[in-house]
Scaffold this motif. Structure first.
Motif, mmCIF file in Angstrom:
data_model
loop_
_atom_site.group_PDB
_atom_site.id
_atom_site.type_symbol
_atom_site.label_atom_id
_atom_site.label_comp_id
_atom_site.label_asym_id
_atom_site.label_seq_id
_atom_site.Cartn_x
_atom_site.Cartn_y
_atom_site.Cartn_z
ATOM 1 N N VAL A 25 0.863 -1.176 0.000
ATOM 2 C CA VAL A 25 0.000 0.000 0.000
ATOM 3 C C VAL A 25 0.903 1.231 0.000
ATOM 4 C CG1 VAL A 25 -1.809 1.237 1.239
ATOM 5 C CG2 VAL A 25 -1.733 -1.273 1.306
ATOM 6 N N LEU A 26 0.690 2.134 -0.929
ATOM 7 C CA LEU A 26 1.522 3.323 -1.085
ATOM 8 C C LEU A 26 0.698 4.568 -0.798
ATOM 9 C CD1 LEU A 26 2.999 2.264 -4.533
ATOM 10 C CD2 LEU A 26 3.954 1.779 -2.276
ATOM 11 N N ALA A 27 1.292 5.507 -0.056
ATOM 12 C CA ALA A 27 0.580 6.750 0.259
ATOM 13 C C ALA A 27 1.576 7.872 0.495
ATOM 14 C CB ALA A 27 -0.298 6.567 1.498
ATOM 15 N N GLY A 28 1.111 9.092 0.290
ATOM 16 C CA GLY A 28 1.911 10.275 0.588
ATOM 17 C C GLY A 28 1.748 10.641 2.062
ATOM 18 N N ARG A 29 2.852 10.873 2.723
ATOM 19 C CA ARG A 29 2.853 11.201 4.149
ATOM 20 C C ARG A 29 1.996 12.422 4.454
ATOM 21 N NH1 ARG A 29 8.204 12.351 4.840
ATOM 22 N NH2 ARG A 29 8.638 10.150 4.605
ATOM 23 N N GLY A 30 1.962 13.399 3.553
ATOM 24 C CA GLY A 30 1.223 14.630 3.786
ATOM 25 C C GLY A 30 -0.151 14.670 3.146
ATOM 26 N N ARG A 36 -5.033 7.206 7.568
ATOM 27 C CA ARG A 36 -3.901 6.321 7.819
ATOM 28 C C ARG A 36 -4.282 4.974 8.402
ATOM 29 N NH1 ARG A 36 1.656 9.337 9.419
ATOM 30 N NH2 ARG A 36 1.836 10.544 7.521
ATOM 31 N N PRO A 37 -5.134 4.911 9.418
ATOM 32 C CA PRO A 37 -5.503 3.575 9.918
ATOM 33 C C PRO A 37 -6.151 2.695 8.846
ATOM 34 C CG PRO A 37 -6.040 5.214 11.547
ATOM 35 C CD PRO A 37 -5.649 5.967 10.293
ATOM 36 N N ALA A 38 -6.874 3.304 7.916
ATOM 37 C CA ALA A 38 -7.519 2.527 6.855
ATOM 38 C C ALA A 38 -6.499 1.906 5.904
ATOM 39 C CB ALA A 38 -8.493 3.404 6.080
ATOM 40 N N LEU A 39 -5.312 2.480 5.815
ATOM 41 C CA LEU A 39 -4.289 1.908 4.942
ATOM 42 C C LEU A 39 -3.954 0.481 5.370
ATOM 43 C CD1 LEU A 39 -1.844 4.940 4.577
ATOM 44 C CD2 LEU A 39 -3.550 4.147 2.920
ATOM 45 N N ALA A 40 -3.831 0.257 6.657
ATOM 46 C CA ALA A 40 -3.501 -1.074 7.155
ATOM 47 C C ALA A 40 -4.643 -2.058 6.955
ATOM 48 C CB ALA A 40 -3.123 -1.008 8.625
ATOM 49 N N ASP A 41 -5.851 -1.567 6.764
ATOM 50 C CA ASP A 41 -6.986 -2.459 6.555
ATOM 51 C C ASP A 41 -6.881 -3.261 5.266
ATOM 52 O OD1 ASP A 41 -8.065 -1.676 8.951
ATOM 53 O OD2 ASP A 41 -9.509 -0.283 8.061
ATOM 54 N N TRP A 42 -5.985 -2.846 4.376
ATOM 55 C CA TRP A 42 -5.771 -3.614 3.151
ATOM 56 C C TRP A 42 -5.321 -5.033 3.463
ATOM 57 C CZ3 TRP A 42 -7.011 -2.837 -1.798
ATOM 58 C CH2 TRP A 42 -7.426 -1.550 -2.169
ATOM 59 N N ARG A 47 -4.000 -13.173 1.718
ATOM 60 C CA ARG A 47 -3.588 -14.283 2.576
ATOM 61 C C ARG A 47 -2.076 -14.242 2.781
ATOM 62 N NH1 ARG A 47 -7.831 -17.279 3.606
ATOM 63 N NH2 ARG A 47 -9.443 -17.562 2.031
ATOM 64 N N ARG A 48 -1.411 -13.378 2.090
ATOM 65 C CA ARG A 48 0.030 -13.212 2.233
ATOM 66 C C ARG A 48 0.273 -12.005 3.131
ATOM 67 N NH1 ARG A 48 3.141 -14.917 -2.066
ATOM 68 N NH2 ARG A 48 4.830 -14.668 -0.613
ATOM 69 N N TYR A 49 1.313 -11.262 2.890
ATOM 70 C CA TYR A 49 1.619 -10.115 3.730
ATOM 71 C C TYR A 49 1.174 -8.820 3.071
ATOM 72 C CZ TYR A 49 5.649 -10.078 0.634
ATOM 73 O OH TYR A 49 6.444 -10.072 -0.473
ATOM 74 N N CYS A 50 1.032 -7.817 3.889
ATOM 75 C CA CYS A 50 0.643 -6.487 3.432
ATOM 76 C C CYS A 50 1.592 -5.490 4.068
ATOM 77 C CB CYS A 50 -0.794 -6.195 3.865
ATOM 78 S SG CYS A 50 -1.349 -4.539 3.414
ATOM 79 N N ARG A 51 2.165 -4.651 3.242
ATOM 80 C CA ARG A 51 3.096 -3.655 3.743
ATOM 81 C C ARG A 51 2.597 -2.269 3.343
ATOM 82 N NH1 ARG A 51 9.419 -3.883 2.656
ATOM 83 N NH2 ARG A 51 8.670 -5.243 1.023
ATOM 84 N N VAL A 52 2.595 -1.340 4.304
ATOM 85 C CA VAL A 52 2.215 0.046 4.045
ATOM 86 C C VAL A 52 3.486 0.870 3.932
ATOM 87 C CG1 VAL A 52 1.021 2.072 4.949
ATOM 88 C CG2 VAL A 52 0.030 -0.199 5.268
#
Length: 109
Positions: A25-30, A36-42, A47-52
């Motif tokens: 998951v890619l996002a701009g810090r600003g 932001r919490p919704a990013l981790a909901d991906w 079934r594998r890993y998810c990295r923000v």
């Protein structure tokens, strides 16, 4: 572009639909429009890993952090193609929830 919006508006995920591949998951810090919490909901969609990954910049970080973005994509795709998870990342960026799916993490790039 209209077709993209129409697809996004019409799509409804079904419970239990998950991917069998890693998600980055890619996002701009600003980016003020990013929850932001919704990013981790991906992580619920794999079934594998998810990295923000957070990059310098706002919603248009693709233009302000192009080199970092390309380096990150190359590393993540190379790890995935080799069948190995990415290296563990330091948890930063104000996310309260540590590592995601025990492998991915939240990283400022």
């Amino acid at each position: 572009m209209r077709a993209d919006f129409a697809l996004a508006e019409a799509y409804r995920a079904r419970p239990g639909d998950v991917l069998h591949c890693p998600i980055t998951v890619l996002a701009g810090r600003g980016d003020a429009s990013t929850d932001r919490p919704a990013l981790a909901d991906w992580r619920t969609y794999t079934r594998r890993y998810c990295r923000v990954r957070l990059f310098p910049g706002d919603h248009l970080f693709l233009h302000t952090a192009t080199a970092r973005l390309l380096t990150t994509l190359e590393a993540d795709l190379s790890a995935s193609a080799a069948g190995r998870p990415p290296a563990r990342l330091a948890v930063t960026g104000g996310f309260p929830y540590g590592l995601i799916n025990q492998v991915g993490g939240v990283a400022e790039v």
